[in-house]
Design an enzyme around this catalytic site. Structure first.
Site, PDB file in Angstrom:
ATOM      1  N   ARG A  83      57.068  75.909  47.452  1.00 27.35           N
ATOM      2  CA  ARG A  83      55.996  76.886  47.265  1.00 27.35           C
ATOM      3  C   ARG A  83      54.644  76.285  47.558  1.00 27.35           C
ATOM      4  O   ARG A  83      54.387  75.124  47.244  1.00 27.35           O
ATOM      5  CB  ARG A  83      55.987  77.382  45.824  1.00 27.35           C
ATOM      6  CG  ARG A  83      56.881  78.602  45.635  1.00 27.35           C
ATOM      7  CD  ARG A  83      56.787  79.169  44.249  1.00 27.35           C
ATOM      8  NE  ARG A  83      56.476  78.168  43.266  1.00 27.35           N
ATOM      9  CZ  ARG A  83      55.769  78.399  42.165  1.00 27.35           C
ATOM     10  NH1 ARG A  83      55.295  79.583  41.917  1.00 27.35           N
ATOM     11  NH2 ARG A  83      55.547  77.430  41.307  1.00 27.35           N
ATOM     12  N   SER A 144      59.239  66.829  42.647  1.00 22.84           N
ATOM     13  CA  SER A 144      60.133  66.678  41.489  1.00 22.84           C
ATOM     14  C   SER A 144      61.344  65.795  41.762  1.00 22.84           C
ATOM     15  O   SER A 144      62.500  66.252  41.725  1.00 22.84           O
ATOM     16  CB  SER A 144      60.555  68.059  41.009  1.00 22.84           C
ATOM     17  OG  SER A 144      59.400  68.811  40.785  1.00 22.84           O
ATOM     18  N   ASP A 198      57.581  67.776  38.094  1.00 27.43           N
ATOM     19  CA  ASP A 198      57.544  69.127  37.500  1.00 27.43           C
ATOM     20  C   ASP A 198      57.510  69.097  35.970  1.00 27.43           C
ATOM     21  O   ASP A 198      56.888  69.953  35.334  1.00 27.43           O
ATOM     22  CB  ASP A 198      58.691  70.017  38.010  1.00 27.43           C
ATOM     23  CG  ASP A 198      60.064  69.370  37.905  1.00 27.43           C
ATOM     24  OD1 ASP A 198      60.155  68.192  37.509  1.00 27.43           O
ATOM     25  OD2 ASP A 198      61.058  70.045  38.237  1.00 27.43           O
TER      26      ASP A 198
HETATM   27  C1  BGC Z   1      64.574  64.761  39.263  1.00 30.61           C
HETATM   28  C2  BGC Z   1      63.359  64.874  38.373  1.00 30.61           C
HETATM   29  C3  BGC Z   1      62.997  66.318  38.159  1.00 30.61           C
HETATM   30  C4  BGC Z   1      64.207  67.098  37.662  1.00 30.61           C
HETATM   31  C5  BGC Z   1      63.908  68.569  37.450  1.00 30.61           C
HETATM   32  C6  BGC Z   1      65.699  65.631  38.741  1.00 30.61           C
HETATM   33  O1  BGC Z   1      66.764  65.621  39.645  1.00 30.61           O
HETATM   34  O2  BGC Z   1      65.003  63.428  39.349  1.00 30.61           O
HETATM   35  O3  BGC Z   1      62.270  64.176  38.943  1.00 30.61           O
HETATM   36  O4  BGC Z   1      61.959  66.404  37.230  1.00 30.61           O
HETATM   37  O5  BGC Z   1      65.256  66.973  38.589  1.00 30.61           O
HETATM   38  O6  BGC Z   1      63.477  69.188  38.609  1.00 30.61           O
END
Ligand code: BGC
Length: 478
Positions: A83, A144, A198
């Site tokens: 996004r 994320s 995130d």
């Molecule tokens: C990632 C994290 C992320 C989480 C939620 C995980 O697979 O390693 O960095 O915050 O997913 O999106």
């Protein structure tokens, strides 16, 4: 209705195939003890390198205070969608305009250059559609995936998760890769001022309105948590002098999805978890995430249903070629739908079975499907709860708000209640907590982090001898 002998033995046989999902209170307490130790390993210099839970300091050391204002671009990359957002902050008023772009699988598994070029192209289109080409826009990037941060706008990817595997990105600074792609592909004037996870975005967005909020949790495609930690407990935080500076806290991105990668959670895993792992893109990695998050929950249920069918305990006349028996075809949203049936008509369960082209199913089959979904969801919710209880006990504050975001939490009809029940059982007496949905934390949070960093940068422009500001200056510039 009393069960006949035949039924009894059938139920007993089913039970034998699913009992691994029913963990005792002692098992959840053991999970908490282990998690506490593994978190400490991630924070300490000597053990950090080998630790599964990386506990990355984020360089975000200040929560929003409501005075943030201005126009920001935010990006949200972490699942199959990407996004771009234009966020206008005016005190507590936030206006968001956004557009979602798909990330095709060939890009998720292609090269880093293809990925960042695709992102830059989307930003270019968005900026021109909003007539912003002549504006210089600060950008907050919600990325994320696990990253070792070296500054507020410098983060090296430590590994891909959630179905991404783009070549040439692990070990690289993702802000540099994005900035270079923007130069290559667009003529937008964008300055990346912050990169956040995130979970961190979710915490920032909620802390903007609730000052008791110090934990951010994501229950979506993936699963992760972050929280405010005292610098004294963060061995991996730079040099000793900095510890005397204020604020003496930093948000830690735990990356707890990797909890159990060393085998310590094997007592909570079932044969279905092991099979799912073997066929995943990252075998042996993200053990805790694979037992909790939305990317995997539907597949665990599907593996159980497949096994029960093979054993002759379910769907007597199912066709071997029906989609139920294809990997990945039982989506996690189906688990939420099945779980929303509360009577013996099984309206949603039947719709799910029809979508999967299961023929001639019986009401008893629906009951069994529902039972399996209930067990798999409960284990996921209880594990997440044990994780949160560990943190709540660790922070030991009388009143704690936990900001939560993610599709699993939002759409699963019982996840919230299941978690609250278990947390109550596991936290120290006297500690109160509240789980709060933080809507669109990733988008708002990235913009807020960017805004906080600019606010502090403006402050730094003023003559001051405050240690705190000098330190933040160092953070922002690095
Ligand atoms: C990632 C994290 C992320 C989480 C939620 C995980 O697979 O390693 O960095 O915050 O997913 O999106």
């Amino acid at each position: 209705m009393p069960a006949t002998n035949d039924q009894l033995s059938k139920y007993e046989r089913i039970e034998a195939f699913v009992k691994g999902f029913k963990l005792s209170s002692t098992a959840y307490k053991q999970v908490m003890t282990l998690l506490h130790q593994e978190m400490n390993n991630g924070l300490k210099t000597q053990s950090h390198k080998m630790a599964d839970i990386k506990m990355f300091p984020t360089f975000v050391r200040s929560l929003p205070d409501g005075s943030e204002k201005g126009e920001f671009l935010a990006l949200d990359l972490g699942g199959t969608n990407f996004r771009v957002l234009l966020v206008t902050l005016q005190g507590h008023d936030i206006d968001i305009q956004s557009k979602t772009y798909l990330i095709p699988q060939r890009i998720m598994l292609g090269t880093g250059e293809q990925l960042f070029d695709h992102i830059a192209d989307c930003i270019g289109k968005f900026v021109s559609e909003h007539n912003l080409l002549s504006h210089t826009l600060p950008l907050g990037f919600t990325f994320s995936f696990p990253c070792q941060q070296e500054g507020l706008a410098k983060a090296r990817l430590s590994q891909w998760t959630k179905g991404f595997r783009c070549e040439g990105v692990v070990g690289e600074d993702i802000c540099r890769l994005l900035q270079e792609a923007l130069l290559r592909r667009t003529n937008c004037k964008v300055e990346i001022v912050a990169v956040v996870n995130d979970a961190v975005g979710t915490l920032m967005a909620a802390a903007h309105v609730d000052h008791n909020c110090e934990i951010g949790l994501i229950l979506g495609t993936g699963c992760n948590v972050c929280y405010m930690e005292y610098l004294d407990n963060v061995g991996t935080w730079g040099n000793e002098d900095e510890k005397d500076l204020h604020p003496r806290q930093v948000i830690i991105n735990t990356e707890w999805g990797a909890f159990g990668d060393n085998g310590c959670l094997d007592f909570t895993r079932t044969e279905y978890d092991r099979e799912l792992d073997t066929f995943s893109i990252n075998p042996g990695k993200q053990v805790m995430e694979k037992m909790i998050s939305g990317m995997y929950m539907g597949e665990i249920v599907r593996l159980v249903l497949e096994r029960l069918t093979r054993e002759g305990l379910l769907f007597q006349s199912a066709d071997k070629d029906c989609p139920l028996f294809e990997r990945g075809r039982f989506y996690t949203k189906y688990v939420s739908e099945v779980e929303s049936d509360t009577d013996e008509f099984f309206r949603h369960t039947k719709l799910v079975l029809e979508e999967l082209q299961v023929v001639n199913y019986t009401t008893e089959d629906c009951k069994i499907v529902k039972y399996v979904c209930t067990l798999v969801s409960a284990r996921a919710a209880f594990l997440a709860a044990a994780g949160l209880a560990t943190l709540i006990n660790r922070l030991n504050k009388k009143d704690m708000t936990i900001a939560v975001d993610g599709s699993l939490y939002r759409f699963h009809p019982r996840f919230h209640n299941l978690m609250c029940l278990k947390i109550k059982e596991l936290v120290k007496p006297g500690l109160k907590f509240k789980l709060c949905l933080s809507h669109d934390g990733s988008g708002k949070g990235a913009a807020l982090t960017a805004a906080v960093s600019l606010r502090l940068r403006d402050l730094l422009a003023l003559p001051t001898d405050s240690n705190a500001l000098n330190l933040l200056s160092k953070d922002i510039q690095s």
